[in-house]
Design a protein around this motif. Structure first.
Motif, PDB file in Angstrom:
ATOM      1  N   LEU A  75       0.618   5.189  -8.799  1.00  0.00           N
ATOM      2  CA  LEU A  75      -0.585   4.398  -9.070  1.00  0.00           C
ATOM      3  C   LEU A  75      -0.543   3.798 -10.472  1.00  0.00           C
ATOM      4  O   LEU A  75      -0.909   2.639 -10.671  1.00  0.00           O
ATOM      5  CB  LEU A  75      -1.835   5.255  -8.886  1.00  0.00           C
ATOM      6  N   ASP A  76      -0.076   4.583 -11.440  1.00  0.00           N
ATOM      7  CA  ASP A  76       0.042   4.068 -12.806  1.00  0.00           C
ATOM      8  C   ASP A  76       1.004   2.891 -12.863  1.00  0.00           C
ATOM      9  O   ASP A  76       0.746   1.883 -13.555  1.00  0.00           O
ATOM     10  CB  ASP A  76       0.522   5.170 -13.753  1.00  0.00           C
ATOM     11  N   ASP A 128      -8.101   4.777  -3.871  1.00  0.00           N
ATOM     12  CA  ASP A 128      -8.704   5.728  -4.798  1.00  0.00           C
ATOM     13  C   ASP A 128      -7.758   6.906  -5.014  1.00  0.00           C
ATOM     14  O   ASP A 128      -7.078   7.346  -4.092  1.00  0.00           O
ATOM     15  CB  ASP A 128     -10.025   6.272  -4.256  1.00  0.00           C
ATOM     16  N   LEU A 129      -7.750   7.384  -6.234  1.00  0.00           N
ATOM     17  CA  LEU A 129      -7.106   8.654  -6.560  1.00  0.00           C
ATOM     18  C   LEU A 129      -8.083   9.346  -7.509  1.00  0.00           C
ATOM     19  O   LEU A 129      -8.036   9.142  -8.719  1.00  0.00           O
ATOM     20  CB  LEU A 129      -5.744   8.453  -7.224  1.00  0.00           C
ATOM     21  N   PRO A 130      -9.028  10.113  -6.929  1.00  0.00           N
ATOM     22  CA  PRO A 130     -10.149  10.644  -7.730  1.00  0.00           C
ATOM     23  C   PRO A 130      -9.673  11.267  -9.034  1.00  0.00           C
ATOM     24  O   PRO A 130      -8.641  11.957  -9.059  1.00  0.00           O
ATOM     25  CB  PRO A 130     -10.764  11.683  -6.789  1.00  0.00           C
ATOM     26  N   GLN A 148       0.817  -1.215   0.000  1.00  0.00           N
ATOM     27  CA  GLN A 148       0.000   0.000   0.000  1.00  0.00           C
ATOM     28  C   GLN A 148       0.850   1.265   0.000  1.00  0.00           C
ATOM     29  O   GLN A 148       0.490   2.254  -0.655  1.00  0.00           O
ATOM     30  CB  GLN A 148      -0.946  -0.003   1.205  1.00  0.00           C
ATOM     31  N   SER A 149       1.957   1.251   0.704  1.00  0.00           N
ATOM     32  CA  SER A 149       2.805   2.445   0.708  1.00  0.00           C
ATOM     33  C   SER A 149       3.411   2.692  -0.671  1.00  0.00           C
ATOM     34  O   SER A 149       3.460   3.835  -1.151  1.00  0.00           O
ATOM     35  CB  SER A 149       3.896   2.329   1.776  1.00  0.00           C
ATOM     36  N   ALA A 150       3.861   1.634  -1.365  1.00  0.00           N
ATOM     37  CA  ALA A 150       4.427   1.802  -2.704  1.00  0.00           C
ATOM     38  C   ALA A 150       3.373   2.264  -3.701  1.00  0.00           C
ATOM     39  O   ALA A 150       3.656   3.088  -4.582  1.00  0.00           O
ATOM     40  CB  ALA A 150       5.054   0.493  -3.164  1.00  0.00           C
ATOM     41  N   THR A 151       2.158   1.769  -3.562  1.00  0.00           N
ATOM     42  CA  THR A 151       1.068   2.172  -4.463  1.00  0.00           C
ATOM     43  C   THR A 151       0.763   3.660  -4.318  1.00  0.00           C
ATOM     44  O   THR A 151       0.374   4.330  -5.281  1.00  0.00           O
ATOM     45  CB  THR A 151      -0.196   1.344  -4.181  1.00  0.00           C
ATOM     46  N   ALA A 152       0.953   4.170  -3.111  1.00  0.00           N
ATOM     47  CA  ALA A 152       0.691   5.592  -2.857  1.00  0.00           C
ATOM     48  C   ALA A 152       1.878   6.479  -3.206  1.00  0.00           C
ATOM     49  O   ALA A 152       1.727   7.699  -3.305  1.00  0.00           O
ATOM     50  CB  ALA A 152       0.328   5.786  -1.389  1.00  0.00           C
ATOM     51  N   GLY A 153       3.064   5.887  -3.369  1.00  0.00           N
ATOM     52  CA  GLY A 153       4.259   6.682  -3.623  1.00  0.00           C
ATOM     53  C   GLY A 153       5.058   6.986  -2.386  1.00  0.00           C
ATOM     54  O   GLY A 153       5.890   7.915  -2.379  1.00  0.00           O
TER      55      GLY A 153
END
Length: 388
Positions: free
Chosen positions: A262-263, A332-334, A228-233
């Motif tokens: 996220l990409d 989510d990243l709106p 989760q931390s890597a997905t968020a940056g």
């Protein structure tokens, strides 16, 4: 004498003309190969006796290549109902987002899928493989289901972790591995799952279990905190597990950093899985090919108690059917939402079971629209079910 010669010549001339007339007017015999242009009346055997009889063709008659099969109803043990194939395709084509769908009739040898071999983020769907690996360790005598462990603040994760309140209460919390498995599967408790993951030997143990069971195209990530931390940056820090520290740190990141992270995650998810592989594994679980009979029954029973996702696939399961499952929900990243999933086993009143999976990798549509997609699959499976 002369008159007699004349009469003889006349007679011969008459006979010659008669013979020529007979040759010209006699009908040509029928050819044996020709078919009569019109139906003929059947003749009695006596009338046919003097006629030449037709013969069959003497050349070899070659069979037609790939002759059409006679019409028959589809045997659902051999092939999927065409209507189900059509519905799955339409659901996938009409959804605004990247989605994978798969249905497998358990006990049959077919799978209906849309993007069935593409890898989609699992998120908490991957908790299923941790529970399987744990029960496999129990089956092999490596662990006991009654073994206990103590969870401290250093073991806490992030996002959904109801067990954090129990840890905070006394600074530590002792419970059994079976309880952790139940919390991970029914409540999707991240800390319970990561604790169970450490007990079985970490991510490599899960990957090894899937490999031994010949399950391909299912990845297992590094654990909840690192994933989760890597997905968020972000780089993980243990203080992110407290309160809303993770959310605050994530919100301070530049948007470009978050978008890129996220990409990257979606392009090649470390926890990616193919929907067709997921339903194959579920079918093996139901058929007792993943775990011992006792462990299989236990895990299926726990999955039937899941509290998450009541409006996902479960919302479309008709009365009289049962459904046991595991959900997953990503970050989510709106306006984007990711990893919105539900996988499980639908069972008809006659006992026939179907493994189903809907994996939404990325979408901008509303939650009710995602529910409609998932429920549509459940309704299609039930509508096209044919009893044994």
């Amino acid at each position: 004498m002369t008159s007699n010669k004349r009469r003889g010549a006349s007679a011969r001339l008459v006979l010659l003309m008669a013979a020529l007339s007979a040759c010209v007017s006699a009908p040509e015999p029928r050819r044996a190969q020709a078919a009569a242009p019109f139906p003929q009346k059947p003749q009695p055997p006596q009338a046919q006796a003097g006629r030449p009889q037709p013969t069959t063709n003497s050349w070899p008659i070659r069979p037609v290549a790939n002759p059409p099969l006679p019409y028959r109803d589809v045997d659902q043990n051999e092939a999927p109902p065409p209507a189900l194939v059509s519905v799955v395709r339409n659901l996938g084509q009409s959804f605004n987002g990247k989605v994978g769908i798969a249905v497998r009739r358990i006990g049959a040898d077919w799978t209906v899928a849309w993007n069935g071999t593409s890898l989609f983020p699992q998120q908490s769907v991957s908790k299923l493989w941790v529970s399987m690996t744990f029960l496999d360790a129990v089956d092999r005598g490596k662990l006991r289901i009654t073994d206990t462990t103590t969870i401290t603040r250093n073991d806490l994760t992030l996002f959904h972790q109801p067990s954090a309140a129990l840890v905070a209460k006394d600074g530590g919390w002792t419970t059994s591995y079976s309880d952790l498995m139940r919390r991970a599967m029914t409540q999707s408790d991240n800390t319970a799952n990561d604790t169970l993951l450490r007990a079985v030997g970490g991510p490599d143990a899960v990957r090894g279990f899937l490999a031994r069971r010949m399950i391909k195209d299912i990845r297992f990530g590094p654990g909840e905190r690192l994933l989760q931390s890597a997905t968020a940056g972000l780089d993980w820090r243990q203080d992110y597990s407290v309160g809303r520290n993770f959310y605050a740190a994530r919100s301070r990141l530049p948007m470009s950093v978050r978008v890129k992270a996220l990409d990257n995650y979606l392009a090649s998810p470390p926890d990616g899985a193919a929907p067709s592989s997921i339903v194959a594994a579920l079918a093996k679980l139901k058929e007792g090919q993943m775990l011992s009979p006792a462990s299989s029954r236990l895990l299926l029973s726990v999955m039937s108690e899941a509290k998450t996702g009541p409006q996902r696939i479960k919302g479309g399961v008709p009365p009289g059917w049962s459904y046991l499952h595991k959900t997953g929900t990503g970050q989510d990243l709106p306006p984007r939402s990711t990893g919105y999933n539900d996988i499980g086993i639908m069972t008809a009143p006659d006992g026939t079971s179907y493994a189903v999976a809907v994996m939404i990798g990325s979408t901008t549509v509303s939650i009710p629209e995602r529910w409609a997609l998932m429920q549509g699959l459940a309704k299609a499976v039930a509508a096209n079910h044919e009893k044994h």
